[in-house]
Design a protein around this motif. Structure first.
Motif, PDB file in Angstrom:
ATOM      1  N   GLN A  28     -19.176  27.961  51.854  1.00 16.43           N
ATOM      2  CA  GLN A  28     -18.883  26.719  51.153  1.00 16.43           C
ATOM      3  C   GLN A  28     -17.407  26.330  51.228  1.00 16.43           C
ATOM      4  N   ILE A  29     -16.547  27.252  51.524  1.00 22.21           N
ATOM      5  CA  ILE A  29     -15.114  26.961  51.598  1.00 22.21           C
ATOM      6  C   ILE A  29     -14.836  25.860  52.615  1.00 22.21           C
ATOM      7  N   THR A  30     -15.600  25.847  53.689  1.00 22.51           N
ATOM      8  CA  THR A  30     -15.430  24.775  54.668  1.00 22.51           C
ATOM      9  C   THR A  30     -16.272  23.586  54.233  1.00 22.51           C
ATOM     10  N   ILE A  31     -15.807  22.403  54.496  1.00 24.72           N
ATOM     11  CA  ILE A  31     -16.546  21.190  54.131  1.00 24.72           C
ATOM     12  C   ILE A  31     -17.852  21.110  54.910  1.00 24.72           C
TER      13      ILE A  31
ATOM     14  N   VAL B 238     -23.042  21.777  53.189  1.00 23.08           N
ATOM     15  CA  VAL B 238     -24.440  21.338  53.302  1.00 23.08           C
ATOM     16  C   VAL B 238     -25.369  22.525  53.559  1.00 23.08           C
ATOM     17  N   PRO B 239     -25.086  23.400  54.533  1.00 17.30           N
ATOM     18  CA  PRO B 239     -25.966  24.568  54.706  1.00 17.30           C
ATOM     19  C   PRO B 239     -25.980  25.477  53.478  1.00 17.30           C
ATOM     20  N   ALA B 240     -24.845  25.606  52.806  1.00 21.41           N
ATOM     21  CA  ALA B 240     -24.786  26.439  51.603  1.00 21.41           C
ATOM     22  C   ALA B 240     -25.671  25.858  50.511  1.00 21.41           C
ATOM     23  N   ALA B 241     -25.657  24.555  50.346  1.00 20.82           N
ATOM     24  CA  ALA B 241     -26.493  23.910  49.329  1.00 20.82           C
ATOM     25  C   ALA B 241     -27.972  24.038  49.676  1.00 20.82           C
ATOM     26  N   ILE B 242     -28.313  23.870  50.937  1.00 24.81           N
ATOM     27  CA  ILE B 242     -29.717  24.020  51.354  1.00 24.81           C
ATOM     28  C   ILE B 242     -30.183  25.444  51.136  1.00 24.81           C
ATOM     29  N   TRP B 243     -29.360  26.403  51.510  1.00 21.41           N
ATOM     30  CA  TRP B 243     -29.693  27.810  51.323  1.00 21.41           C
ATOM     31  C   TRP B 243     -29.867  28.124  49.837  1.00 21.41           C
ATOM     32  N   SER B 244     -29.019  27.579  49.017  1.00 22.38           N
ATOM     33  CA  SER B 244     -29.067  27.809  47.583  1.00 22.38           C
ATOM     34  C   SER B 244     -30.343  27.222  46.962  1.00 22.38           C
ATOM     35  N   VAL B 245     -30.712  26.031  47.369  1.00 21.02           N
ATOM     36  CA  VAL B 245     -31.938  25.417  46.856  1.00 21.02           C
ATOM     37  C   VAL B 245     -33.158  26.222  47.308  1.00 21.02           C
TER      38      VAL B 245
END
Length: 64
Positions: free
Chosen positions: A30-33, A37-44
């Motif tokens: 998530q540190i990179t902009i 998006v992949p971090a949010a998808i993975w989290s969901v």
């Protein structure tokens, strides 16, 4: 509430479901902009798996 947290602060959501190692990896992503998006998808996705596991666990405990 966790869904909103998964979208806004994906790394923190992993800590709320008991997966701190994944939370640290997600924070690094998530540190990179671009990685947000992949971090949010993975989290969901992880949140949906967590909810499914809880429902299965609850159904099995009622059955026994």
């Amino acid at each position: 509430m966790r869904l909103l947290l998964a979208l806004v602060l994906p790394w923190l959501q992993f800590f709320t479901i008991g997966r701190p190692f994944a939370g640290i990896i997600c924070l690094l992503l998530q540190i990179t902009i671009i990685g947000w998006v992949p971090a949010a998808i993975w989290s969901v996705y992880a949140l949906s798996q967590y909810n499914t596991d809880k429902k299965i666990e609850e159904a099995l405990s009622r059955r026994a």
